[in-house]
Enzyme design. Structure first.
Site, short mmCIF file in Angstrom:
data_model
loop_
_atom_site.label_atom_id
_atom_site.label_comp_id
_atom_site.label_asym_id
_atom_site.label_seq_id
_atom_site.Cartn_x
_atom_site.Cartn_y
_atom_site.Cartn_z
N LYS A 157 -25.54 -12.32 -25.11
CA LYS A 157 -25.22 -13.48 -25.95
C LYS A 157 -26.43 -13.97 -26.75
O LYS A 157 -26.29 -14.42 -27.88
CB LYS A 157 -24.64 -14.59 -25.08
CG LYS A 157 -23.22 -14.29 -24.61
CD LYS A 157 -22.65 -15.45 -23.81
CE LYS A 157 -21.16 -15.25 -23.53
NZ LYS A 157 -20.85 -14.03 -22.82
N LYS A 199 -24.20 -20.47 -19.53
CA LYS A 199 -23.36 -19.28 -19.69
C LYS A 199 -24.16 -18.02 -19.37
O LYS A 199 -25.31 -17.88 -19.75
CB LYS A 199 -22.83 -19.20 -21.14
CG LYS A 199 -21.98 -20.38 -21.54
CD LYS A 199 -21.69 -20.40 -23.03
CE LYS A 199 -20.84 -19.25 -23.45
NZ LYS A 199 -20.44 -19.37 -24.87
N GLY A 205 -14.75 -13.67 -20.15
CA GLY A 205 -13.59 -14.03 -19.34
C GLY A 205 -13.80 -15.27 -18.50
O GLY A 205 -13.13 -15.45 -17.49
N GLY A 206 -14.75 -16.13 -18.91
CA GLY A 206 -14.99 -17.35 -18.15
C GLY A 206 -15.87 -17.16 -16.93
O GLY A 206 -16.18 -18.13 -16.23
N HIS A 249 -10.78 -23.43 -29.29
CA HIS A 249 -11.25 -22.05 -29.13
C HIS A 249 -10.39 -21.19 -30.05
O HIS A 249 -9.22 -20.92 -29.75
CB HIS A 249 -11.10 -21.63 -27.67
CG HIS A 249 -11.59 -20.25 -27.39
ND1 HIS A 249 -12.29 -19.93 -26.24
CD2 HIS A 249 -11.50 -19.10 -28.08
CE1 HIS A 249 -12.59 -18.64 -26.25
NE2 HIS A 249 -12.11 -18.12 -27.36
N HIS A 276 -12.23 -22.35 -17.57
CA HIS A 276 -12.79 -21.65 -18.72
C HIS A 276 -12.08 -20.33 -18.98
O HIS A 276 -12.63 -19.44 -19.65
CB HIS A 276 -14.29 -21.41 -18.55
CG HIS A 276 -15.06 -22.64 -18.21
ND1 HIS A 276 -15.11 -23.74 -19.03
CD2 HIS A 276 -15.81 -22.96 -17.11
CE1 HIS A 276 -15.86 -24.67 -18.47
NE2 HIS A 276 -16.28 -24.24 -17.32
N GLU A 316 -15.15 -14.77 -31.55
CA GLU A 316 -14.70 -16.05 -31.03
C GLU A 316 -15.53 -17.19 -31.61
O GLU A 316 -16.76 -17.11 -31.69
CB GLU A 316 -14.78 -16.06 -29.50
CG GLU A 316 -14.01 -14.91 -28.86
CD GLU A 316 -13.73 -15.14 -27.39
OE1 GLU A 316 -14.15 -16.18 -26.85
OE2 GLU A 316 -13.08 -14.26 -26.78
N ARG A 333 -13.99 -5.33 -27.40
CA ARG A 333 -12.90 -4.63 -26.73
C ARG A 333 -11.58 -5.21 -27.22
O ARG A 333 -11.56 -6.17 -27.99
CB ARG A 333 -13.00 -4.81 -25.21
CG ARG A 333 -13.07 -6.28 -24.79
CD ARG A 333 -13.05 -6.46 -23.30
NE ARG A 333 -13.39 -7.81 -22.87
CZ ARG A 333 -12.59 -8.85 -22.89
NH1 ARG A 333 -11.35 -8.72 -23.34
NH2 ARG A 333 -12.99 -10.04 -22.47
#
Length: 716
Positions: A157, A199, A205-206, A249, A276, A316, A333
């Site tokens: 990230k 994060k 996927g949270g 989101h 999340h 996102e 993906r």
């Protein structure tokens, strides 16, 4: 650029809107073999390195296109649906994913043994693993996904934020540096200003994500996020970002090929989440104007081109109330919620993946991709929304679904009789619906949810009905804090089962009893046997009996009088009902047509585990059949006091030992179950008498974990 062999869903939907006859979901494939970019090989067989519904999803498209599929399975999945659907299947190890689905060496060994030319990773597991993509390249096997460099750059990230900022894509303020010391992270959180998001750098996927609302709770949330990230991604590096209050989101589906073409297939709104993690998704995003939609798509394409992206991906964004949007992350993906995009664009994204992996250009140019109608996807989970959405595991004793048609898709990897395992994600299915506008699609979604009936474990279906019927959701006022904000309305106090529903349940039981005695009479050959009659017929009197049904903790008495014409009179407290009708069987369930005081009701009844499950168009009810105490056994573990396991799982961390004093809310143990970390806290102050399990222990649901000094679980 034409669709070439693809009957686009938009075409037959247009026919349906005009009242013309239209077929069900039909794809007319082109060639069954795809030339790779070099033109020296073809894709005739793919290995699907995943399980559950996504493995089944990929295999169905492969079969449609004439491509053979190879499944891999753990010991827990030996009899699963994806194994049955594949052309070949190979065992790859024990149930824990680290020893099976995450083993790159085992997956590659199967690919070579089966002579698969390509590997489709699905989502989760190895789908965003740079090392696995590189291994495929070294072994000469096509990885159906983006280049490893794109996975690496977007998977970290901190790196992805820097690339996006350099490409002119707006990003959220945060810290993405290499210094991972607690002090450094805490200092940057203080600089950014609370609340902050903690994060996992390699998260998704949270997983490995927490919110710290103040400096006081920062350390605990940081440690929890690190533990979960280490388990899920084998990497516990963290980044800190400003938490945008009540954001939306919004994500954009992008697709690139090996010839430099990149397109966007519009946006999805995935704002409503718990833990999340997404729970309901829709396309297009409600209330998003055309100019914002275009800017979102263009920003997503810019992001994909910045890393030379190939294949299916999702960019996102966080969007504020003024529709300003900021890059959050890119999932390299296919996403879980990709079917809603397929429904509004008339595409098959898995087919696109196979074509692009084989070296073809994109099936459609940007100007040829149109958006039509509205689609929703509801994720049906094995979980208990009333217990903080605690995931569960267990057998699917009964499953009945709405019928699939051109506007309704049911994506699942389980069948009736299967078991939801503690080792994997608790998602049972995805219910996807399409209609010409959002209001109609939402009405269709609720109608289908009422037809999705499951017995054997707790699910979130009732919650999805409550959520999709909330006025704010109907109005499209969605954001990531939607569930906490509307908690009271989404979780109303449970009402007593209506008298009409009680009549239907009692009527179903009576007809099942009648059917059983008639079968006994046929089998025994003695039509006069007193044990082979349930008519209640008596000379000169009407026979009456009392049925007891348990509504929660309360027993409800239903006094039933047998009428001579085969109907019944039922008395529930001071209410009287005339009941008649019929019963038909379908598998393990019974479909009841029941007239209650002249109003005909239709329902499905399933009896399992000393309970009656009643499914009606108005909702679903569970009524207990009281069991005598001498048959019920010992009291449940939950009545022993102390802390008990809320689900079956593994002890990840133990915070206390015998003799420790704890206060309300203090952490006692951490459990890992269904790929999630759960902290069990003290419900009261006291002194620890005994800790029943150690680190790494497997624990069953409701097992006592911690015992307090003033409690004796063996006492009556």
């Amino acid at each position: 650029m034409a669709a070439r062999g693809l009957w686009r869903a938009a075409e037959w939907r247009g026919r349906a809107v005009r009242g013309l006859p239209c077929p069900k979901w039909i794809w007319i494939p082109r060639a069954a073999k795809y030339s790779c970019a070099t033109g020296q090989s073809t894709i005739e067989k793919i290995l699907v390195a995943n399980r559950g519904e996504i493995a089944c999803r990929v295999m169905r498209t492969a079969r449609k296109l004439g491509v053979k599929s190879v499944a891999v399975y753990s010991e827990a999945d030996r009899d699963s649906m994806h194994v049955a659907l594949a052309d070949e299947a190979y065992a790859i190890g024990p149930a824990p994913s680290q020893q099976s689905y995450l083993s790159m060496e085992k997956i590659m060994q199967v690919a070579k043994e089966s002579a698969a030319q390509a590997i489709h990773p699905g989502y989760g597991f190895l789908s965003e693993n740079t090392e696995f993509a590189e291994l495929c390249s070294r072994e000469g096997i096509i990885f159906i996904g983006p280049p490893s460099a794109a996975i690496r750059d977007m998977g970290i990230k901190s790196t992805s934020k820097a690339i996006m900022a350099a490409a002119g894509v707006p990003v959220v303020e945060g810290y993405h540096g290499e210094d991972q010391s607690d002090g450094c992270l805490k200092e940057h959180a203080r600089r950014i200003g609370y609340p902050v998001m903690i994060k996992a750098v390699r998260g998704g996927g949270g997983k490995g994500m927490r919110i710290a609302f103040s400096e006081k709770e920062f350390q605990e949330q940081l440690e929890s996020a690190r533990r979960e990230a280490k388990k899920s991604f084998n990497n516990d590096d963290m980044l800190i970002e400003k938490f945008v209050d009540n954001p939306r989101h919004v994500e954009v589906q992008v697709f690139g090929d090996q010839h430099g073409n990149v397109v966007y297939l519009f946006e999805r709104d995935c704002s409503v989440q718990r833990r999340h993690q997404k729970i309901i998704e829709e396309a297009p995003g409600p209330g998003i104007k055309l100019d914002v939609r275009r800017k979102l798509g263009e920003a997503a394409v810019k992001a994909a081109k910045a890393v030379n992206y190939v294949g299916a991906g999702t960019v996102e964004f966080i969007m504020d109330g003024a529709h300003n949007f900021y890059f959050m992350e890119m999932n390299t993906r296919l996403q879980v919620e990709h079917p809603v995009t397929e429904m509004v664009t008339g595409t098959d994204l898995v087919e696109w993946q196979l074509r692009v992996a084989a070296g073809e250009t994109l099936p459609l140019a940007q100007e040829e991709i149109s958006l039509e109608g509205h689609a929703f996807e509801a994720r049906i989970y094995a979980e208990d929304p009333n217990n903080n959405f605690m995931p569960g595991a267990g057998p699917l004793l009964h499953v009945s679904t709405p019928p699939a048609d051109s506007c309704t898709r049911i994506e699942t990897g389980v069948r009736q009789g299967d078991e939801v395992s503690i080792h994997y994600d608790p998602m049972i299915a995805k219910l996807v619906v399409w209609a010409e506008d959002r209001r109609a699609a939402l009405r269709k979604l609720r109608y289908c949810l009422r037809q999705y009936n499951i017995v054997g474990l707790s699910t979130n279906i009732d919650f999805l009905l409550s959520l999709s019927g909330h006025p704010a959701f109907e109005a499209g006022h969605v954001h990531t804090n939607f569930i906490p904000q509307h908690h009271a309305e989404l979780f109303p106090p449970k009402e007593a089962v209506s008298s009409v529903a009680l009549c239907q349940a009692a009527f179903g039981l009576l007809l099942r009893e009648k059917r059983a005695t008639e079968a006994f009479r046929r089998d025994s050959g003695d039509k006069f046997s007193p044990f082979a009659s349930s008519s209640g017929r008596r000379l000169n009197i009407l026979y009456a009996r009392n049925l007891v049904l348990r509504d929660g903790e309360n027993d409800v008495n239903v006094t039933v009088t047998y009428n001579h014409d085969g109907s019944y009179h039922m008395q529930i407290q001071d209410q009287s009902f005339h009941v008649c009708g019929g019963l038909s069987s379908k598998g393990d369930s019974d479909h009841v047509t029941c007239s209650v005081n002249g109003v005909v009701h239709k329902s499905e009844i399933v009896i399992a585990d000393d309970a009656v499950y009643l499914f009606t168009p108005e909702g679903r009810e569970q009524l207990g059949l009281p069991v005598p105490k001498y048959l019920s056994g010992a009291s449940s573990a939950g009545e022993t006091g102390g802390a008990v396991a809320p689900m079956t799982g593994t002890i990840e961390k133990v915070f206390v030992k015998a003799g420790d004093k704890v206060q309300v809310g203090d952490p006692l143990v951490v459990m890992i179950a269904m790929k999630m970390e759960h902290t069990i806290r003290a419900s009261k102050a006291g002194t620890i008498k005994k800790v029943h399990y150690q680190l790494g222990s497997q624990v069953n649901r409701h097992a006592p974990l911690v015992e307090f000094e003033d409690e004796d679980p063996t006492s009556e």
